[in-house]
Design an enzyme around this catalytic site. Structure first.
Site, short mmCIF file in Angstrom:
data_model
loop_
_atom_site.label_atom_id
_atom_site.label_comp_id
_atom_site.label_asym_id
_atom_site.label_seq_id
_atom_site.Cartn_x
_atom_site.Cartn_y
_atom_site.Cartn_z
N ARG A 1 35.64 41.78 -47.19
CA ARG A 1 35.88 42.00 -46.76
C ARG A 1 35.62 41.40 -44.73
NH1 ARG A 1 33.92 38.00 -49.53
NH2 ARG A 1 33.40 35.60 -48.85
N TYR A 2 37.27 40.95 -44.97
CA TYR A 2 37.16 40.38 -43.66
C TYR A 2 38.65 41.00 -43.44
CZ TYR A 2 35.05 36.20 -45.08
OH TYR A 2 33.49 35.35 -45.50
N ILE A 3 39.59 42.18 -43.65
CA ILE A 3 40.03 42.52 -43.88
C ILE A 3 40.29 43.90 -43.05
CG2 ILE A 3 42.05 41.09 -44.48
CD1 ILE A 3 42.35 42.68 -47.04
#
Length: 884
Positions: free
Chosen positions: A135-137
Site C-alpha cells: 500500500r506504500y509503494i
C-alpha cells in the site's frame, strides 16, 4: 507432461465377489488401488507446477505469475504510478493463487530495474532489506517495458482461469528478457536457474547471431563483484561459476569489501566473517558494516596478521566467495527442456525477428488499406460520383451506381473492391466533400506510399531491419547498463595455507602422542585445526595425520611439524643404522605427498633399524656433521666429518649412501649448512595477479632468499614486496612488476597538480622497506602518472600542445639523454608543454653494451627530438614498461 490415460481404468484393478442375501447373485465391484490414484494425481500436480508456476516459457522468459502481473499493469497503464496493492488486486483476476506470491514476484521484477519504474521503498538487494508494504509503494511500466514486451496485434490470447477475462498465452517480447533478468524456480522433480546477463552484451550477441557469427555471453550481476566463468559451460547443466566479493586493502590493518557476490547480502557476508573468526579460520578484531547506497564493509585485522593471507582466507571460509551452478531449464512447446544460454539467446533472437516480421506485415496491410481508401475517396469526390447517386431511388441502386462508376479504376487497386468499401464511401459527409483538398490528399498519399515502400523494403531485408532494431534499443536504453561484474580467472586457494593458526601443537615424544590438547607437554608450533602433521619416529617410520585434540602416532618421536603438501624445498637429512648389516646409511629426501595415516619406512625395512641423526631443513640446507665411532671399532680413524652436500636429494624410499660400516658412538653438528637447491624460479600470472612456480605467465627470474619484487602502481606509488606465493597483486592497478635489482632506473612522465606542470624524472629505488608504498609523483590531489618504464634507454612519444589553442604536435622524448638520475623525491625536469594529449612508450633505443646506461652515469643531456631525427641504433635493452 499430461497423462493421456488419466481417465482410463487403472491397469492394476482387483475384482472381488460380494455376497448378498441371495446367494445365487454375485455382484462384481471394481476397486481402484490407492497407489494408482496417487500416481495420476501426482503426475497432474507435477505437470501443473512445472508448466504453470515454476519454470519460465522460452518465448517471453516469464513465469505465469510474472506474465499476469505485466498484463494487469498494461491494462491499468495511464502513464501514472499505481499502488502496488492495486496492481496485486488487478492481477488476481488472472492468477488463481494468493496475493503473497504476486507481491513477491512484483517486487522481484522491480528490483531488477528493467521493466518497471518504481517509487518508494522497494527494498535493497545489497543489504537484503525487504520492500515496504504494497500500500506504500508504487509502480508503472518503464518505456523499455512498454516498447519491448507488448503488442496487442501479435499477442496470442486465452481465457483466464475463471473464463471472465482474456490473458496472453505468452507476451510478444522482442528482447532476450529471460537472460537479462535471470530466473530461479523449483518445480517437482526439476529446477531451473538462469543467471542474469548484461543488457548491452545480450544485444551485441543477438546482432552477432543475425550475422551468423559465433557468440558467447557470461553472467553479470547487479551486486557487482568478480566472476570466474572458466567452468560456466554456457549456462547448461553441469556448469559452475565462482563469484567473489571485491576486497581492497585500505591499509595494513584494514580491509574493505566494496562489492559482494550474487545471492548474498551484506548481512550474510558479515555474519559469515564473524563465524569464520569464531571458528578460528581467520583472525580479525571486528567487522563494521557501513553500507548505505554502496557496499562498504570494513574488516579490521588482528595485530601481525597478513592482509594478503586474510583476503585469501575470506574467500576460502566465508561468503566472500560462492559457487553457483546454473541449470537452464525452460518450457518449449509445453514441455521442459534443458538447454544452454546460447540456445535461449538464439531462440529469442529468431523470435524477435519473427515478431518484427509480423509487425511489419500488419503495418504493410494497414498502409495498403489506407492508400486504397484514400484513392477511392479521391476518385469518388474528384470524379463527382456522388452526384450520380442523387437520382437513385433505392440503396441497392446507389451501391450499383457507385460500383459501375469505379469499374475503370479497379485495375489500379491491389485487391478487389468490396461492398464494404463502397458503403464507406456513402458515409462521407457533404461537409467533407465540400472542403476536400486534392493537393493535401495527394501529399498524404505520397507519405503513405513512402512509408509503405520503406515497410516493404524492411520486409525484404528483415535481418538488416532486426539489426537496426537491436542497435536502436541499445542506443536508447543501454546507457547506464554497463557490465558491473568483472570477469577474471581465480586462483585455487588452499585452505590449509590460508587458515589462521587458531591452535597450538604439542607433542609427548616418549608416549607417542601429538595434538592441541596436550597443553602440559612440549610445544611445537602454532597450527590450524585443519592442518596435517608429519611425524618421524626413532624406528625409521614416518606418517602424516590430521591434527586432533590428542592422537597416538607411535612412541619415541624425534620430529613433528605442520605438513605442507608439495613443498619440494623442505629437505630432510638423516643417518640410520641398518640392524641386519650394522651399516650406517645416510640420505636426503623431500616429502611432497603421502597417504594420510599410512606409515612409511625410511630404512631398508629390517627390524630394530633406527635413526641416529635427523634434521629438517626448510630451504634444502646441507650441514656438516662430526661422526664419532666407538672405541672398540677396528677403524683406524675414530672420528671424521661428513658434509650432507656431498650427496644428492633422492626419493624417500631410496636406501641412501653408506656413511660407515663401523659402529657409531654419536653424530654431532659441526657447522650449519647453506641451501643446495639454488634460487627459486618465479613467474607472474597477469590474469590472476599472483606469483607462481608453475611456469604460468611472465617469468620474473630466479629468486634467492634476499631478493624482492618491485611493483609500480598506476597512482604513482612503488613498493618492494617479498616473492611469497600468497602475495596478491591487482593487475588493473599495476603498471610495472619485475624482480628488483639495485641498479634499476625508473623513468617516469607525470603531471604535478600543485605546480600544474608536466615533468619527466629518472631515479633509483633508494628505500629498503618491504611491503611499504612510496609515492614518487607527490601527494597533491590531481597529480597523475602518465608513463613509467625500467628500460635503460627508453623512448616516449608525447602528443602535446606547446601553447593554448596551438597546434597538436608529436615529440619523441629520450629520458636517458634529457635528465640525470636523481632521488626518488625529486621533481625532475619540466616539460615545455601546456597540455599533454597522449603518451606512448616506444621500443627502447638500441645501444651497444658499452653505452648502456644501467647503473652508470647518464648520457649527456640532449633536447627533445622530433621522430624523424632519431638516429639508427643497434641492439634492444630489456626492461619493464607501463603505460595507461
Amino acid at each position: 507432461m499430461v497423462n493421456e490415460n488419466e481417465h482410463q481404468e487403472p491397469t492394476d484393478e482387483r475384482t472381488t465377489t460380494t455376497n448378498t442375501n441371495e446367494p445365487q447373485e454375485e455382484t462384481l465391484q471394481t476397486q481402484t488401488v490407492v497407489s494408482g490414484l496417487y500416481e495420476n494425481w501426482f503426475l497432474d500436480y507435477a505437470s501443473y507446477v512445472i508448466l504453470e508456476r515454476a519454470v519460465p516459457a522460452v518465448e517471453d522468459g516469464l513465469k505465469p505469475v510474472q506474465r499476469r502481473i505485466l498484463h494487469a499493469l498494461k491494462d491499468m497503464d495511464d502513464g501514472r504510478f499505481n499502488k502496488v496493492a492495486n496492481v496485486i488486486g488487478q492481477t488476481m483476476q488472472y492468477h488463481p493463487h494468493g496475493d503473497a506470491s504476486i507481491g513477491d514476484a512484483l517486487v522481484n521484477i522491480g528490483q531488477k530495474n528493467l521493466l518497471f519504474d518504481t517509487q518508494g521503498n522497494w527494498g535493497n538487494l545489497l543489504t537484503g532489506d525487504g520492500a515496504a508494504a504494497p500500500r506504500y509503494i508504487e509502480v508503472r511500466l518503464s518505456k523499455f517495458g512498454q516498447e519491448v514486451v507488448f503488442n496487442h496485434q501479435t499477442t496470442e490470447w486465452q481465457l483466464s482461469y475463471d473464463g471472465r477475462k482474456r490473458e496472453p498465452v505468452t507476451l510478444p517480447v522482442k528482447f532476450p528478457l529471460l537472460l537479462a533478468m535471470g530466473v530461479e524456480g523449483i518445480a517437482v522433480g526439476l529446477s531451473t536457474k538462469v543467471l542474469p546477463h548484461n543488457f548491452n552484451e545480450l544485444i551485441e550477441a543477438s546482432i552477432q547471431i543475425l550475422k551468423d557469427k559465433p557468440v558467447q555471453v557470461f553472467p553479470d550481476f547487479l551486486t557487482g563483484g568478480q566472476v570466474d566463468v572458466s567452468n560456466y559451460n554456457d549456462g547448461a547443466r553441469g556448469g559452475k561459476v565462482r563469484v567473489r566479493a571485491k576486497i581492497e586493502e585500505l591499509d595494513k590493518k584494514t580491509l574493505v569489501i566494496r562489492e559482494i557476490p550474487f545471492g548474498t547480502t551484506t548481512t550474510s557476508v558479515k555474519d559469515s566473517i564473524l563465524k569464520a573468526n569464531e571458528d578460528g579460520k581467520i583472525k580479525i578484531k571486528k567487522v563494521d558494516d557501513l553500507t548505505s547506497k554502496d557496499v562498504e564493509i570494513h574488516v579490521h585485522l588482528a595485530p601481525g596478521v597478513s592482509p594478503d593471507i586474510t583476503i585469501d582466507a575470506l574467500y576460502a571460509f566465508t561468503e566472500c566467495e560462492v559457487s553457483i551452478s546454473p541449470n537452464a531449464c525452460v518450457i518449449i512447446k509445453d514441455k521442459p527442456h534443458f538447454v544452454s544460454v546460447t540456445d535461449i539467446l538464439r531462440i529469442n533472437t529468431h523470435q524477435t525477428v519473427h515478431l518484427l516480421q509480423r509487425e511489419l506485415e500488419i503495418r504493410q496491410l494497414e498502409l495498403r488499406e489506407k492508400l486504397l481508401y484514400s484513392s477511392l475517396e479521391k476518385i469518388f469526390i474528384e470524379n463527382r460520383i456522388y452526384r450520380k447517386i442523387e437520382e437513385c431511388e433505392t440503396f441497392e441502386a446507389v451501391i450499383s451506381t457507385i460500383d459501375k462508376a469505379l469499374t475503370k479504376f479497379k485495375k489500379d487497386f491491389y485487391r478487389e473492391i468490396t461492398e464494404d468499401d463502397i458503403l464507406r464511401l456513402t458515409e462521407i459527409k457533404i461537409k467533407r466533400i465540400s472542403k476536400y483538398d486534392g493537393f493535401k490528399a495527394e501529399e498524404l498519399m505520397r507519405k503513405l506510399e513512402q512509408e509503405l515502400a520503406e515497410t516493404e523494403d524492411n520486409l525484404a531485408n528483415l535481418t538488416r531491419y532486426a539489426i537496426a532494431y537491436f542497435k536502436d534499443l541499445q542506443k536508447r536504453y543501454g546507457k547506464g547498463r554497463e557490465r558491473m561484474t568483472e570477469i577474471r580467472a581465480f586462483n585455487t586457494i588452499s585452505a590449509n595455507v590460508v587458515a589462521a593458526a587458531n591452535q597450538k601443537l604439542y607433542v609427548d615424544r616418549e608416549g607417542g602422542f601429538i595434538g592441541y590438547g596436550l597443553k602440559k607437554d612440549e610445544f611445537v608450533s602454532d597450527c590450524s585445526d585443519i592442518d596435517d602433521v608429519i611425524v618421524f619416529r626413532r624406528d625409521g617410520k614416518f606418517l602424516v595425520t590430521k591434527v586432533q585434540d590428542k592422537v597416538f602416532v607411535g612412541k619415541d618421536i624425534i620430529y613433528c611439524a605442520v605438513f605442507k603438501k608439495n613443498d619440494e624445498r623442505k629437505i630432510y637429512n638423516l643417518v640410520y643404522l641398518d640392524a641386519k648389516s650394522g651399516i650406517s646409511m645416510t640420505k636426503r629426501f623431500a616429502v611432497t605427498g603421502v597417504t594420510r595415516d599410512r606409515e612409511y619406512d625410511l630404512t631398508m625395512g629390517n627390524p630394530k633399524s633406527k635413526i641416529t641423526y635427523f634434521t629438517a631443513n626448510d630451504n634444502g640446507e646441507a650441514e656438516v656433521v662430526t661422526v664419532n665411532l666407538t672405541a672398540q671399532s677396528s677403524a683406524k680413524v675414530k672420528a671424521f666429518d661428513f658434509d650432507f652436500a656431498s650427496i644428492g636429494v633422492k626419493n624417500r624410499s631410496a636406501q641412501g649412501n653408506i656413511l660407515t660400516k663401523y659402529p657409531v658412538r654419536k653424530i654431532s653438528l659441526k657447522t650449519a649448512g647453506t641451501s643446495t637447491l639454488g634460487g627459486v624460479d618465479i613467474w607472474y600470472d597477469e590474469h590472476l595477479g599472483r606469483l607462481n612456480r608453475d611456469e604460468r605467465g611472465r617469468f620474473l627470474g630466479n629468486f634467492e632468499a634476499k631478493d624482492v619484487v618491485l611493483v609500480v602502481y598506476k597512482n604513482g606509488e612503488y613498493e618492494l614486496t617479498s616473492f611469497d606465493l600468497t602475495n596478491r597483486y591487482e593487475p588493473n592497478d599495476i603498471t610495472v612488476l619485475c624482480k628488483f635489482a639495485p641498479e634499476t632506473v625508473l623513468s617516469a612522465v607525470y603531471y604535478e597538480a600543485n605546480q600544474k606542470f608536466w615533468y619527466v624524472k629518472r631515479f633509483k629505488i633508494e628505500t629498503t622497506s618491504v611491503d611499504k608504498k612510496f609515492n614518487f609523483i607527490g601527494d597533491t590531489k590531481g597529480s597523475k602518472l602518465l608513463a613509467v618504464t625500467t628500460d635503460t634507454q627508453p623512448r616516449i612519444e608525447i602528443i602535446h600542445q606547446v601553447k593554448e589553442r596551438g597546434p597538436i604536435e608529436k615529440m619523441i622524448l629520450e629520458p636517458a639523454g634529457f635528465i640525470d638520475i636523481r632521488g626518488w623525491k625529486a621533481l625532475g625536469n619540466k616539460l615545455p608543454f601546456v597540455k599533454v594529449k597522449e603518451v606512448k612508450l616506444l621500443e627502447p633505443k638500441l645501444v651497444s653494451s658499452d653505452d648502456a646506461d644501467g647503473a652508470s652515469s647518464p648520457a649527456p643531456a640532449a633536447p627533445l627530438l622530433p621522430e624523424k631525427e632519431l638516429e639508427a641504433v643497434a641492439e634492444p635493452v630489456d626492461g619493464q614498461l607501463g603505460l595507461f
